[in-house]
Design an enzyme around this catalytic site. Structure first.
Site, PDB file in Angstrom:
ATOM      1  N   LYS A  37      17.318 -15.845  -7.609  1.00  0.00           N
ATOM      2  CA  LYS A  37      17.101 -17.272  -7.327  1.00  0.00           C
ATOM      3  C   LYS A  37      18.138 -18.127  -8.070  1.00  0.00           C
ATOM      4  CE  LYS A  37      12.559 -17.306  -5.599  1.00  0.00           C
ATOM      5  NZ  LYS A  37      11.765 -16.233  -6.160  1.00  0.00           N
ATOM      6  N   TYR A  55      16.305  -1.192 -10.446  1.00  0.00           N
ATOM      7  CA  TYR A  55      16.368   0.100  -9.748  1.00  0.00           C
ATOM      8  C   TYR A  55      14.961   0.435  -9.261  1.00  0.00           C
ATOM      9  CZ  TYR A  55      17.691   5.086  -9.293  1.00  0.00           C
ATOM     10  OH  TYR A  55      17.977   6.355  -8.843  1.00  0.00           O
ATOM     11  N   GLU A 101      19.333 -11.582 -14.119  1.00  0.00           N
ATOM     12  CA  GLU A 101      18.934 -10.344 -13.426  1.00  0.00           C
ATOM     13  C   GLU A 101      18.714 -10.569 -11.931  1.00  0.00           C
ATOM     14  OE1 GLU A 101      16.536  -7.703 -15.667  1.00  0.00           O
ATOM     15  OE2 GLU A 101      15.170  -7.380 -14.000  1.00  0.00           O
ATOM     16  N   GLN A 122       3.177 -15.694  -8.684  1.00  0.00           N
ATOM     17  CA  GLN A 122       4.089 -14.985  -9.598  1.00  0.00           C
ATOM     18  C   GLN A 122       3.437 -14.792 -10.959  1.00  0.00           C
ATOM     19  OE1 GLN A 122       7.715 -17.075 -10.349  1.00  0.00           O
ATOM     20  NE2 GLN A 122       8.606 -15.356 -11.435  1.00  0.00           N
ATOM     21  N   ALA A 175      12.248   7.701 -21.574  1.00  0.00           N
ATOM     22  CA  ALA A 175      13.588   7.107 -21.457  1.00  0.00           C
ATOM     23  C   ALA A 175      14.545   7.730 -22.476  1.00  0.00           C
ATOM     24  CB  ALA A 175      13.495   5.598 -21.651  1.00  0.00           C
ATOM     25  N   ARG A 190      12.420   4.894 -18.172  1.00  0.00           N
ATOM     26  CA  ARG A 190      11.604   5.972 -17.606  1.00  0.00           C
ATOM     27  C   ARG A 190      11.117   5.597 -16.208  1.00  0.00           C
ATOM     28  NH1 ARG A 190       5.598   6.770 -19.483  1.00  0.00           N
ATOM     29  NH2 ARG A 190       5.468   5.067 -17.982  1.00  0.00           N
ATOM     30  N   GLY A 191      10.679   4.334 -16.038  1.00  0.00           N
ATOM     31  CA  GLY A 191      10.043   3.926 -14.789  1.00  0.00           C
ATOM     32  C   GLY A 191       8.546   4.123 -14.902  1.00  0.00           C
ATOM     33  N   ASP A 192       7.803   3.465 -14.032  1.00  0.00           N
ATOM     34  CA  ASP A 192       6.344   3.635 -14.034  1.00  0.00           C
ATOM     35  C   ASP A 192       5.992   4.967 -13.392  1.00  0.00           C
ATOM     36  OD1 ASP A 192       5.579   1.334 -15.377  1.00  0.00           O
ATOM     37  OD2 ASP A 192       5.833   0.116 -13.567  1.00  0.00           O
TER      38      ASP A 192
END
Ligand code: FAD
Length: 287
Positions: A272, A49, A17, A212, A124, A106-108
């Protein structure tokens, strides 16, 4: 090529990703990372996205670049802050760019948003249904949460909503990160028990800095096993040591999953290439 086809051929897959740049000026850096990761020949690569706009316009461009680099690309797409018109426009753009795979999310929910569904997409599954209605040939994946989505009241309720995504046309899932494989096995069992038989790609996050780890817990709320915590306590202030330890931890998680006949792994490589390469080199001969 559709990811559903890639997942069907019985072989082990390792996908990776990337995320799009935040500004035009950092495109070169992201494209370079895409090209480097693509050289490692992952089964497919996905590009995230930005739910609140910002980087949204760049997802198509980066996913197109993935395809051009010879790897099957998948674009993430969120719906919570979008109108139906924007979503259709976005899908048309993706199709025009030759992108066949979408991770429909859906996204937050933005903090200042009145979450009343006026956007047309509350969940979603609504987005998946809408895409499939008009674009049957698009391959659609969805997100799932082995430790349950933070907003869901119970694990049972959360799984029922995952079933709704499959009924709407979701052809596979990618999981939220987890750091204890038993959580994934248990989740997979519950998915199958509830009649969900699509592939469930195990999402593995290589954590290579203390910061992280903090961010990952904040975002996902996932359980941190004592072994993982001890690793960060020991190496968190030593950047080279922490990076190597994080690569090894993620690699060991993957080796254990493969040993238990789990065939599909998604690595959150986060632009990375060195981390992606480190993991793949630990898996040499196994995949
Ligand atoms: P949904 O499937 O809609 O679920 C959200 C919540 O609603 C869950 O609690 C669910 O149980 C509940 N629910 C679902 N359907 C119903 C219903 N019919 N009635 C009542 N409740 C219901 N975010 C980004 O902004 N960009 C990205 O690129 C991105 N990529 C991601 C990739 C993966 C693999 C994962 C795991 C997450 C990603 N996210 C991304 C984060 C994601 O957008 C958030 O976790 C978001 O809060 C939920 O999205 P979802 O698609 O799972 O939502």
């Amino acid at each position: 090529m559709k990811i559903s086809e890639i997942l069907k051929n019985g072989k082990v897959t390792v996908s990776m990703e990337v995320f799009p740049p935040k500004t035009d000026s950092s495109f070169d850096t992201v494209e370079k990372a895409v090209d480097e990761i693509a050289k490692l020949k992952p089964a497919f690569m996905s590009c995230t996205y930005g739910a609140g706009g910002g980087t949204s316009a760049y997802t198509t461009r980066i996913t197109k670049r993935i395809n051009e680099a010879g790897v099957v690309g998948m674009a993430h797409l969120t719906c919570i802050s979008s109108t139906e018109e924007t979503i259709i426009h976005q899908i048309e753009d993706l199709k025009a760019a030759g992108i066949e795979n979408i991770l429909a999310l859906r996204g937050d929910i933005p903090k200042d948003m009145d979450f009343d569904g006026k956007s047309g997409f509350l969940h979603a599954s609504d987005l998946i249904r809408r895409i499939k209605k008009e674009y049957e040939d698009v391959c659609i994946g969805g997100a799932c949460y082995p430790e349950k989505h933070p907003e869901a009241a119970t694990k049972e309720e959360d799984i029922l909503h995952l079933k709704e995504k499959v009924d709407a046309g979701c052809e596979f899932f990618t999981t939220q990160m987890f750091f204890d494989n038993s959580i994934y096995y248990n989740f997979l069992y519950r998915m199958r028990e509830n009649g969900i038989y699509v592939p469930v790609i195990a999402g593995i996050m290589p954590v290579t800095t203390r910061q992280q780890m903090k961010r990952s817990i904040e975002l996902s709320g996932c359980i941190i096993p004592p072994r993982f915590k001890a690793m960060v306590d020991m190496f968190g202030d030593n950047s080279a040591g922490m990076k190597q330890a994080g690569i090894i931890y993620a690699s060991e998680q993957i080796v254990e999953l493969l040993s238990n006949n789990i065939k599909h792994i998604h690595v959150y490589t986060m632009n990375k290439p060195d981390i992606a390469e480190g993991i793949l080199s630990n898996l040499k001969g196994m995949i």
